[in-house]
Design a protein around this motif. Sequence first.
Motif, PDB file in Angstrom:
ATOM      1  N   LYS A  76       6.189 -11.737   3.245  1.00 25.91           N
ATOM      2  CA  LYS A  76       5.568 -10.826   4.216  1.00 25.91           C
ATOM      3  C   LYS A  76       6.097  -9.404   4.054  1.00 25.91           C
ATOM      4  O   LYS A  76       5.322  -8.438   4.053  1.00 25.91           O
ATOM      5  N   GLU A  77       7.408  -9.249   3.894  1.00 27.53           N
ATOM      6  CA  GLU A  77       7.992  -7.919   3.749  1.00 27.53           C
ATOM      7  C   GLU A  77       7.567  -7.274   2.430  1.00 27.53           C
ATOM      8  O   GLU A  77       7.355  -6.056   2.375  1.00 27.53           O
ATOM      9  N   SER A  78       7.450  -8.056   1.375  1.00 21.98           N
ATOM     10  CA  SER A  78       7.001  -7.501   0.095  1.00 21.98           C
ATOM     11  C   SER A  78       5.566  -7.012   0.189  1.00 21.98           C
ATOM     12  O   SER A  78       5.232  -5.943  -0.330  1.00 21.98           O
ATOM     13  N   LEU A  79       4.707  -7.755   0.874  1.00 22.27           N
ATOM     14  CA  LEU A  79       3.324  -7.313   1.053  1.00 22.27           C
ATOM     15  C   LEU A  79       3.266  -6.036   1.898  1.00 22.27           C
ATOM     16  O   LEU A  79       2.448  -5.145   1.627  1.00 22.27           O
ATOM     17  N   ALA A  80       4.119  -5.950   2.909  1.00 19.60           N
ATOM     18  CA  ALA A  80       4.155  -4.732   3.726  1.00 19.60           C
ATOM     19  C   ALA A  80       4.589  -3.536   2.893  1.00 19.60           C
ATOM     20  O   ALA A  80       4.038  -2.428   3.035  1.00 19.60           O
ATOM     21  N   SER A  85       3.074   1.442  -0.050  1.00 16.74           N
ATOM     22  CA  SER A  85       3.110   2.191  -1.307  1.00 16.74           C
ATOM     23  C   SER A  85       1.717   2.633  -1.731  1.00 16.74           C
ATOM     24  O   SER A  85       1.522   3.771  -2.172  1.00 16.74           O
ATOM     25  N   VAL A  86       0.743   1.747  -1.594  1.00 17.73           N
ATOM     26  CA  VAL A  86      -0.619   2.088  -2.018  1.00 17.73           C
ATOM     27  C   VAL A  86      -1.273   3.039  -1.024  1.00 17.73           C
ATOM     28  O   VAL A  86      -1.956   3.995  -1.410  1.00 17.73           O
ATOM     29  N   ALA A  87      -1.062   2.804   0.272  1.00 21.85           N
ATOM     30  CA  ALA A  87      -1.717   3.637   1.284  1.00 21.85           C
ATOM     31  C   ALA A  87      -1.154   5.052   1.329  1.00 21.85           C
ATOM     32  O   ALA A  87      -1.876   6.000   1.673  1.00 21.85           O
ATOM     33  N   SER A  88       0.114   5.217   0.987  1.00 26.11           N
ATOM     34  CA  SER A  88       0.748   6.532   1.086  1.00 26.11           C
ATOM     35  C   SER A  88       0.757   7.305  -0.221  1.00 26.11           C
ATOM     36  O   SER A  88       1.343   8.383  -0.284  1.00 26.11           O
ATOM     37  N   ARG A  89       0.125   6.789  -1.250  1.00 23.43           N
ATOM     38  CA  ARG A  89       0.110   7.515  -2.518  1.00 23.43           C
ATOM     39  C   ARG A  89      -0.817   8.725  -2.410  1.00 23.43           C
ATOM     40  O   ARG A  89      -1.757   8.735  -1.604  1.00 23.43           O
ATOM     41  N   PRO A  90      -0.603   9.759  -3.211  1.00 25.93           N
ATOM     42  CA  PRO A  90      -1.471  10.944  -3.162  1.00 25.93           C
ATOM     43  C   PRO A  90      -2.917  10.596  -3.506  1.00 25.93           C
ATOM     44  O   PRO A  90      -3.189   9.633  -4.223  1.00 25.93           O
ATOM     45  N   VAL A  91      -3.825  11.406  -2.992  1.00 24.80           N
ATOM     46  CA  VAL A  91      -5.244  11.172  -3.234  1.00 24.80           C
ATOM     47  C   VAL A  91      -5.543  11.328  -4.725  1.00 24.80           C
ATOM     48  O   VAL A  91      -5.008  12.205  -5.403  1.00 24.80           O
ATOM     49  N   LYS A 126      -7.318  -4.421   1.597  1.00 21.97           N
ATOM     50  CA  LYS A 126      -8.179  -3.359   2.120  1.00 21.97           C
ATOM     51  C   LYS A 126      -7.752  -1.973   1.645  1.00 21.97           C
ATOM     52  O   LYS A 126      -8.552  -1.035   1.707  1.00 21.97           O
ATOM     53  N   THR A 127      -6.501  -1.831   1.189  1.00 19.45           N
ATOM     54  CA  THR A 127      -6.038  -0.532   0.689  1.00 19.45           C
ATOM     55  C   THR A 127      -6.422  -0.285  -0.764  1.00 19.45           C
ATOM     56  O   THR A 127      -6.310   0.838  -1.238  1.00 19.45           O
ATOM     57  N   LEU A 128      -6.860  -1.315  -1.487  1.00 13.78           N
ATOM     58  CA  LEU A 128      -7.210  -1.159  -2.895  1.00 13.78           C
ATOM     59  C   LEU A 128      -8.558  -0.457  -3.028  1.00 13.78           C
ATOM     60  O   LEU A 128      -9.426  -0.580  -2.155  1.00 13.78           O
ATOM     61  N   PRO A 129      -8.775   0.267  -4.113  1.00 13.47           N
ATOM     62  CA  PRO A 129     -10.057   0.968  -4.304  1.00 13.47           C
ATOM     63  C   PRO A 129     -11.228  -0.006  -4.369  1.00 13.47           C
ATOM     64  O   PRO A 129     -11.103  -1.130  -4.885  1.00 13.47           O
ATOM     65  N   THR A 130     -12.366   0.444  -3.859  1.00 13.63           N
ATOM     66  CA  THR A 130     -13.553  -0.408  -3.821  1.00 13.63           C
ATOM     67  C   THR A 130     -14.015  -0.794  -5.216  1.00 13.63           C
ATOM     68  O   THR A 130     -14.431  -1.940  -5.455  1.00 13.63           O
ATOM     69  N   ALA A 131     -13.955   0.145  -6.156  1.00 15.78           N
ATOM     70  CA  ALA A 131     -14.396  -0.156  -7.521  1.00 15.78           C
ATOM     71  C   ALA A 131     -13.575  -1.278  -8.144  1.00 15.78           C
ATOM     72  O   ALA A 131     -14.115  -2.136  -8.862  1.00 15.78           O
TER      73      ALA A 131
END
Length: 344
Positions: A76-80, A85-91, A126-131
């Motif tokens: 659970k902590e690793s997934l968090a 990491s993915v959500a806070s990366r630069p655009v 849900k944080t991964l890109p749609t493509a």
Amino acid sequence: MGSSQKRKKEKQKDFQKPKLKVGKAKAKPANFTDTTFRSKAIVLNQQSLSTNAPTTSSQFSHHLSLLSSKSDTQRKESLAHLTTSVASRPVDSPLPQPVSVMIPKLVPLLLDASNSVRANLLKFLKTLPTADIEAHAAQLLPYIRAGMTHLAADIRSSAVEVLGWLVETAGGEVVSCPGGWIKTLNCFLSLLGWHTEESAKWSSNRSSFGKAGSEGRPMVKALHALAEFLRAGISSEEASIQDGSAAAAAEHDTGVEFFPIDLSVQQNMIPERSAPYAYLNLFGQPRDAEGEMYESREDRLRVFGDMFRKAIERGADNARKEGGEVGRASAAVFKVLRETRSES
């Protein structure tokens, strides 16, 4: 004489039983050997002796490897951590690891026994890109179908939730990938107990959803997911939206609006989908009817009319008779069936 008596007393001394006194430890034998030892340990605050802090990519890879840990808390902590990491990366910045590397380690967690692990997994997906989700929908579906027919009620409910999100994100890829149409509909019929006329009438044949099953909320979730799945596969509105978006994308890429005289221009353009000839199955294992790819709406509608329409209409009608939230949820299924009744 004195020496002989002394020797006699020394011999008797070995056979005398010593008197034990209360509160005093037993005397150790003369041949006792002390085997106790003490060791010194070096405790490190970090696993690495390097003075440089680990990079974001190395931390991401480390937590990705911990997804196979035996501890629920660790997974659970690793997934968090991965989600943050993915959500806070630069655009417009690349992911720390390719999705093709992450998916094989993520999909087994769809069947994890811990509710918190499955919930965190959905947040991360849900944080991964749609493509990237569209390109790997075929890898997610087998585990989702296994979850929909799992013995544990919580895992079945979570699998339906993940499928609803996947259809919303990449509905076209879900219904057109190998086995995505027939196998998934069969799982829905097993989940809802709609395979035969007798099983559709009795609620005991329906898979239990746990404590909330009596209140109908998981049943409502399953009906909504079924309605969205059918809408993505056979709805005329969804097909027109996809065709319009494809034409708009082609016009945006070329800057030319294709005149209806030459309809083969679009067919000769570079395909936008990855693996456009996957339906030929040139290098894969032979497929049966359930594992085939049904890329066109007409093919899916034909298969649906031949194999599933009667069972789903019968089950949806019984669900509507139950009333309440279940009855209202079945209306969404009836709406899709009503739109396609004249075409099948």
